[in-house]
Write a protein that holds these residues in place. Structure first.
Motif, short mmCIF file in Angstrom:
data_model
loop_
_atom_site.label_atom_id
_atom_site.label_comp_id
_atom_site.label_asym_id
_atom_site.label_seq_id
_atom_site.Cartn_x
_atom_site.Cartn_y
_atom_site.Cartn_z
N THR A 160 6.08 7.63 4.56
CA THR A 160 6.74 6.47 4.00
C THR A 160 6.75 6.54 2.48
O THR A 160 7.74 6.18 1.83
CB THR A 160 6.03 5.19 4.46
OG1 THR A 160 5.79 5.30 5.85
CG2 THR A 160 6.89 3.98 4.20
N ALA A 161 5.63 7.01 1.90
CA ALA A 161 5.57 7.08 0.44
C ALA A 161 6.60 8.08 -0.10
O ALA A 161 7.28 7.82 -1.09
CB ALA A 161 4.17 7.48 0.00
N LEU A 162 6.71 9.21 0.56
CA LEU A 162 7.72 10.19 0.15
C LEU A 162 9.11 9.58 0.24
O LEU A 162 9.95 9.76 -0.64
CB LEU A 162 7.65 11.44 1.03
CG LEU A 162 6.58 12.46 0.68
CD1 LEU A 162 6.51 13.54 1.74
CD2 LEU A 162 6.89 13.10 -0.66
N PHE A 163 9.31 8.84 1.33
CA PHE A 163 10.61 8.22 1.51
C PHE A 163 10.87 7.13 0.49
O PHE A 163 12.01 6.94 0.06
CB PHE A 163 10.72 7.65 2.93
CG PHE A 163 11.69 8.43 3.74
CD1 PHE A 163 11.89 9.77 3.46
CD2 PHE A 163 12.41 7.85 4.75
CE1 PHE A 163 12.79 10.51 4.19
CE2 PHE A 163 13.31 8.59 5.50
CZ PHE A 163 13.50 9.91 5.21
N MET A 169 0.83 -1.21 0.00
CA MET A 169 0.00 0.00 0.00
C MET A 169 0.86 1.25 0.00
O MET A 169 0.48 2.27 -0.55
CB MET A 169 -0.89 0.00 1.24
CG MET A 169 -0.13 -0.15 2.52
SD MET A 169 -1.01 -1.25 3.62
CE MET A 169 0.14 -1.47 4.92
N TYR A 170 2.08 1.16 0.60
CA TYR A 170 2.98 2.30 0.46
C TYR A 170 3.33 2.49 -1.00
O TYR A 170 3.47 3.60 -1.48
CB TYR A 170 4.26 2.08 1.26
CG TYR A 170 4.04 1.96 2.75
CD1 TYR A 170 3.09 2.77 3.36
CD2 TYR A 170 4.77 1.08 3.52
CE1 TYR A 170 2.88 2.67 4.72
CE2 TYR A 170 4.56 0.99 4.87
CZ TYR A 170 3.62 1.78 5.47
OH TYR A 170 3.41 1.69 6.81
N ALA A 171 3.47 1.36 -1.69
CA ALA A 171 3.85 1.42 -3.09
C ALA A 171 2.81 2.21 -3.88
O ALA A 171 3.16 3.01 -4.75
CB ALA A 171 3.98 0.02 -3.66
N LEU A 172 1.52 1.98 -3.58
CA LEU A 172 0.47 2.68 -4.31
C LEU A 172 0.53 4.18 -4.06
O LEU A 172 0.45 4.98 -5.00
CB LEU A 172 -0.89 2.13 -3.91
CG LEU A 172 -1.13 0.67 -4.29
CD1 LEU A 172 -2.52 0.24 -3.87
CD2 LEU A 172 -0.95 0.49 -5.79
N ALA A 173 0.68 4.55 -2.79
CA ALA A 173 0.76 5.97 -2.47
C ALA A 173 1.98 6.59 -3.13
O ALA A 173 1.92 7.70 -3.67
CB ALA A 173 0.81 6.17 -0.96
N ALA A 174 3.11 5.85 -3.10
CA ALA A 174 4.33 6.36 -3.72
C ALA A 174 4.14 6.54 -5.22
O ALA A 174 4.59 7.52 -5.80
CB ALA A 174 5.49 5.41 -3.44
N LEU A 175 3.43 5.59 -5.84
CA LEU A 175 3.16 5.70 -7.28
C LEU A 175 2.37 6.96 -7.58
O LEU A 175 2.64 7.66 -8.57
CB LEU A 175 2.35 4.49 -7.74
CG LEU A 175 3.12 3.40 -8.47
CD1 LEU A 175 2.18 2.27 -8.82
CD2 LEU A 175 3.77 3.96 -9.72
N GLY A 176 1.40 7.27 -6.74
CA GLY A 176 0.61 8.48 -6.93
C GLY A 176 1.49 9.71 -6.88
O GLY A 176 1.38 10.60 -7.73
N ILE A 177 2.38 9.75 -5.88
CA ILE A 177 3.25 10.92 -5.74
C ILE A 177 4.14 11.06 -6.98
O ILE A 177 4.29 12.15 -7.53
CB ILE A 177 4.12 10.79 -4.47
CG1 ILE A 177 3.24 10.91 -3.24
CG2 ILE A 177 5.20 11.85 -4.46
CD1 ILE A 177 3.98 10.75 -1.94
N ILE A 217 11.15 -0.67 1.99
CA ILE A 217 10.89 -0.03 3.28
C ILE A 217 9.95 -0.89 4.12
O ILE A 217 10.18 -1.09 5.32
CB ILE A 217 10.28 1.37 3.07
CG1 ILE A 217 11.35 2.32 2.56
CG2 ILE A 217 9.69 1.90 4.37
CD1 ILE A 217 10.86 3.71 2.29
N ALA A 218 8.91 -1.44 3.48
CA ALA A 218 7.96 -2.26 4.22
C ALA A 218 8.64 -3.48 4.82
O ALA A 218 8.46 -3.79 6.01
CB ALA A 218 6.82 -2.68 3.30
N VAL A 219 9.45 -4.16 4.03
CA VAL A 219 10.14 -5.37 4.51
C VAL A 219 11.12 -5.00 5.62
O VAL A 219 11.12 -5.60 6.70
CB VAL A 219 10.86 -6.07 3.34
CG1 VAL A 219 11.75 -7.18 3.87
CG2 VAL A 219 9.84 -6.62 2.36
N ALA A 220 11.95 -3.98 5.34
CA ALA A 220 12.96 -3.59 6.32
C ALA A 220 12.30 -3.12 7.61
O ALA A 220 12.77 -3.42 8.71
CB ALA A 220 13.85 -2.48 5.75
N GLY A 221 11.18 -2.40 7.47
CA GLY A 221 10.48 -1.90 8.65
C GLY A 221 9.98 -3.04 9.52
O GLY A 221 10.20 -3.05 10.74
#
Lengths: 275, 349
Positions: free
Chosen positions: A208-211, A1-9, A231-235
């Motif tokens: 997280t998405a910005l990062f 889900m971070y990936a989706l937000a990051a894609l939007g950005i 990031i998700a895995v490492a987190g």
């Protein structure tokens, strides 16, 4: 889900060169709309998500038409400040329209889990991961193979030239904003079952998405997705094995340090500014 | 006779005297409150407005001159507040050490963050500070020994030079701090540093070619911004006597951005006015409006819409409105006004 937000950005960044700080709060807004429809009318989840998508698209259109498009003359910093202003507007509007009580969103698959060794993964988590990968993959195919994708990529590489070539860059930009809105909404719906739906529940996602974009680099579309999964895995790893309280902070610090080594991100190319 | 007149005129035109007079005028407010002409809650609101004006002054230097956005203002301010409380109450080291700690530690952290993030692209600073702010906020919630967690840290009025301070005295300290910050900012802007920052603003590449070390000056502007944030945090704590983690969230940082934008970039008095519009107007006016006054999200919408409208229509902020008004009122300086306008127009591009 971070990936989706990051894609939007990254979509918005590439097409209108605006750092989309409001991605999280726009996702929050339409995500809250989903929860609102679901809780008030008792509609099934898929129908609520469709309503949320409509809200997200409408928001993206409204923002681009009413604000971003009129900012051609403003500086890049001015546009970023405007997205900051948008955050406040959405944060203020959400409780007024949808009420102040925190709401709950159910999981798409209520229970059941997959056990792999010591780790276990709920079916819902699995669904989220698969959906994320599928949507990201679908977007890539669209970007690489279709005419719209070509138009987006052309706009991203050089808007003026793209316009001279007859590409409707305005329509591309508005499309990018709407798509970013939908992606943000989906991210919100996926993360909502883990918490309650309040105006600030997307803050972490935004950061997280910005990062993820920073980690993956701003030059490619796939870099941020890669960054988000990393990031998700490492987190999770840090929270499990190092500290459940400080894991997240540690991760952020590590990424900041990573910037020292590879300032342009994992797959980033050197950023050159023409004078 | 005529010499004293010109001397007085020169004195009146000296901006530092202006700041001092402004401070003296503010000093009368506790007296007004003490005599019952003004409500104490209004005095508190004005006090917080002035504290936010200090923070916004730092961000104005950063945003106005180097075009960088910091979203970590709240984090650094909170750090200043907790440090002040920790040093004063837990360590018992007194007011001055507390202020020093609140000034130095956030600035050092700020410089570290700046060194890491400013090397690539300006926008990375916004992302990095946003992250630092989130980390600090989590720390404020978790580090019980330092902050008392979500229960909130309680403090008390400081003892300064052997005098037990009360609300009026702390208000006075805030005013003195604000005046000092205004003077310092004025000197930075009009000194050699200011010239370098101006050159950077016009064209970073050209400034670099002229031998201005862009990175150093950006870092300097950011360091000043965090320094002011730390100071304001300490003042906040001494004024309110308590601090809760929920205060130091993203909205505060965004509000400070709004103050700068609304007040006008690169304007010292504008920043104070901006702080007043963004913080005091919702507090004093909006909350008392019938029907919509109770709506919780109203101040956010107010600030957010103001940011967007100002950027869209008045890129110079309230200072721009003020300048237009002044130009219409007096046509005595026909030369400088168009020059100013032309410069502003170039800057807006």
């Amino acid at each position: 889900m971070y990936a989706l937000a990051a894609l939007g950005i990254i979509l918005v960044w590439r097409t209108s060169l605006v750092m989309h700080f409001a991605q999280g709060s726009m996702g929050m807004f339409s995500g809250t709309a989903v929860a609102f429809v679901l809780n008030r009318t008792g509609a099934p989840l898929w129908a609520s998500v469709l309503v949320g998508a409509a809200v997200a698209i409408a928001l993206g259109f409204a923002v681009d038409f009413a604000v971003i498009r009129r900012l051609r003359r403003a500086t890049a910093v001015g546009k970023e400040i405007v997205t900051l202003g948008l955050i406040m507007v959405f944060l203020g509007l959400a409780p007024i329209l949808f009420g102040t009580e925190p709401m709950l969103l159910p999981k798409a698959i209520p229970d059941g889990a997959l056990t792999i060794g010591d780790a276990y993964l709920s079916y819902n988590g699995l669904l989220n991961i698969c959906l994320g990968v599928a949507i990201a993959a679908g977007l890539f195919v669209m970007l690489q193979k279709t005419k719209i994708g070509l138009a987006i990529r052309a706009t991203a590489s050089n808007e003026q030239t793209a316009r001279l070539m007859g590409i409707p860059t305005r329509r591309v930009t508005v499309l990018a904003w709407a798509a970013a809105g939908v992606l943000g909404m989906l991210a919100a719906v996926m993360i909502a079952p883990a918490t309650t739906v309040t105006p600030t529940f997307m803050n972490t996602v935004q950061v997280t998405a910005l990062f993820a974009c920073v980690l993956g680099g701003f030059q490619t579309f796939y870099g941020p997705v890669l960054g988000a999964y990393l990031i998700a895995v490492a987190g999770n790893f840090l929270q499990l094995y190092v500290s459940s309280v400080w894991g997240e902070q540690l991760l952020y610090l590590l990424i900041l340090l990573f910037l020292l080594v590879r300032p342009n991100g994992l797959v980033g190319k050197t950023y050159l500014k023409k004078v | 006779m005529s010499t004293t007149f010109t001397a007085a005129g020169r004195l009146a035109r000296n901006p530092h005297v202006g700041y001092a007079v402004f401070g003296a005028a503010l000093m009368t407010l506790p007296v007004l409150a003490g005599s019952g002409l003004m409500m104490t809650s209004t005095l508190m609101t004005v006090g917080f407005t002035l504290i936010y004006a200090i923070v916004a002054m730092g961000l104005n230097l950063l945003l106005g001159y180097s075009g960088l956005i910091s979203l970590g203002t709240a984090g650094f301010m909170g750090l200043g507040a907790y440090l002040a409380a920790y040093v004063q109450d837990d360590l018992g080291l007194g007011f001055w050490v507390a202020v020093l700690a609140a000034l130095v530690i956030p600035t050092v952290i700020g410089i570290l963050v700046g060194v890491v993030s400013l090397r690539v692209r300006s926008i990375y600073l916004a992302i990095a500070t946003l992250t630092i702010s989130e980390i600090l906020l989590k720390t404020f919630e978790q580090a019980e020994w330092f902050t008392h967690g979500t229960a909130g840290k309680q403090s008390h009025y400081p003892v300064i030079l052997g005098v037990q301070a009360d609300r009026a005295l702390v208000f006075g300290i805030i005013v003195v701090a604000l005046v000092l910050v205004m003077m310092l900012t004025h000197n930075i802007v009009h000194g050699q540093l200011g010239r370098a920052l101006h050159a950077m603003r016009a064209s970073e590449v050209a400034a670099q070619a002229m031998g201005v070390n862009v990175l150093t000056y950006k870092l300097f502007a950011f360091a000043v911004a965090t320094l002011y944030a730390g100071l304001a945090g300490a003042l906040y704590l001494f004024f309110l006597k308590s601090s809760y983690p929920s205060t130091w969230n993203l909205f505060l940082s965004l509000n400070v951005v709004a103050m700068v934008v609304v007040g006008g970039l690169r304007s010292i008095y504008g920043t104070v006015v901006g702080a007043f519009v963004i913080f005091a107007v919702p507090e004093l006016v909006l909350k008392r409006l019938p029907v919509i006054g109770d709506v919780a999200g109203l101040p956010y919408i107010f600030s957010g819409v103001l940011i967007i409208v100002v950027i869209m229509f008045f890129p110079q902020g309230l200072r721009g409105v003020w300048d237009v008004g002044r130009r219409m009122a007096s046509t005595r300086r026909p030369v400088s006004a168009p020059v100013d306008a032309a410069r502003d127009e170039v800057a807006a591009r």
